[in-house]
Design a protein around this motif. Structure first.
Motif: not given
Length: 402
Positions: A135-137, A140
């Motif tokens: 995931t992006k971070s 997320d």
């Protein structure tokens, strides 16, 4: 999937801080005996975890009005520290359980508090299914909780689910239809929940971690906690998570120092240029060990101080400034604990010498555990948060990693 030992007995209920610390010492003396063997064979500590939770130590943060001792956060950190010196994996396993107890305390309804706190005091364990990959971070969240009549259905895939393999319930971080983060409590044997024993890290090998697969799992509405609320106001939610992580790191450092002293006293020869009879007389060894010991003692002091700041924040009624000060104090403790753990576990081999690297001693577990555990969140951002607060008056962000 690893089976959960269940004696059918209710856990002991600890009444105060003093009793909690005394029981922690008793368990640590027992757990230390099998630490190296469990690590070498990656033997999950099912029996040890059962004793740990049956001792009552997993229920010490339950509020007094619900039957618990609600010990101080300084005591909570001390208990985790004591257990972690014996076995850092065992010290880490209840981290997310205790985090969930705090989540229920802060944002559960009265009925949820009665229900979940009663489970905890019985000796039931919460694992976790929080982290995702790709995931992006870290915040997320792709795992979704969707309405299903008056209840919900849950779908997703989680990794690094420490403690889940030996848990009775698996709390799952998910995104609700409004995109807000909630916790869905799922019973271990729920249809559609699969726990994989596939944790392959070189460190913290016996934390009962792995992959959690969630496929159309039914969740009752009363088993969902609105976790996002804990970060929309000033609460110690993130700091509770972090002080436990810091306590584990401090005790990895202490265990390394313990074994360094033992080995240098028993085996290590003096360097040829020192013209001394014993390795433990070497002035450079003494200097380096002194430096490590000072760092470890300083990290212990900051850990205790952080717990006291958390207690002050609770006593203030969660006044924002007091919560911020507690978060910063915990960040300081976590930063130094990381540095101390990495320093102590590296210096063990430097000061003890080549023989200390032999597999029969398994001292490399301390470095492996420190290196793996201190990666749970980047310590460089702790220094940033502390500096930004003291220099610019900027409050730290509200999330589970600070």
């Amino acid at each position: 999937m690893t089976s959960v030992i269940n004696t059918g007995q209710k856990a002991h209920i600890i009444r105060d801080d003093k009793e909690a610390i005394a029981i922690a010492h008793e368990l640590a003396a027992e757990f230390a005996k099998g630490d190296s063997e469990r690590d070498q064979n990656r033997r999950l500590p099912a029996e040890e975890v059962e004793k740990f939770s049956q001792s009552g130590l997993w229920g010490i943060t339950v509020p007094q009005e619900y039957g618990g001792a609600f010990v101080s956060n300084a005591t909570l950190a001390e208990v985790i520290k004591i257990i972690s010196e014996a076995d850092s994996s065992l010290g880490q396993i209840p981290q997310n359980h205790l985090y969930m107890v705090e989540a229920v305390r802060l944002d559960g309804t009265d009925e949820q508090k009665k229900f979940f706190f009663d489970l905890v005091l019985q000796g039931k364990r919460f694992g976790n299914a929080f982290s995702e990959v790709g995931t992006k971070s870290v915040n997320d969240v792709q795992t979704k909780l969707q309405p299903d009549g008056s209840d919900f259905v849950l779908n997703g895939r989680k990794y690094y689910s420490a403690g889940a393999l030996l848990a009775h319930w698996v709390p799952v971080i998910a995104s609700n239809p409004d995109g807000k983060t909630v916790v869905a409590f799922v019973e271990r044997d729920a249809e559609g929940l699969t726990l994989l024993d596939d944790w392959t890290s070189f460190g913290q090998r016996t934390t009962a971690s792995g992959t959690t697969i969630i496929e159309n799992v039914k969740v009752k509405a009363e088993h969902v906690i609105p976790h996002y609320l804990a970060f929309e106001r000033a609460t110690p939610m993130g700091a509770i998570a972090q002080i436990i992580q810091a306590a584990v790191d401090v005790e990895i450092a202490k265990a390394a120092v313990r074994d360094t002293i033992h080995f240098v006293r028993k085996y290590t020869r003096p360097w040829v240029d020192s013209n001394l009879e014993k390795g433990y007389e070497d002035p450079l060894t003494l200097y380096n060990l002194g430096n490590v010991q000072i760092q470890v003692h300083a990290s212990e002091a900051l850990l205790r101080r952080a717990g006291e700041f958390l207690d002050i924040a609770n006593e203030s009624g969660l006044e924002e400034l007091k919560v911020v000060e507690a978060s910063i104090a915990v960040a300081e403790a976590k930063a130094l604990a990381t540095e101390a753990a990495l320093l102590a576990t590296n210096k063990l081999f430097e000061l003890a010498g080549t023989k200390s690297t032999l597999e029969e001693f398994n001292y490399n577990r301390h470095w492996r555990n420190a290196r793996a555990h201190t990666l749970h969140d980047p310590v460089r951002w702790k220094y940033y948060a502390v500096g930004n607060y003291f220099l610019n008056g900027v409050y730290p962000p509200r999330h589970p990693w600070l």
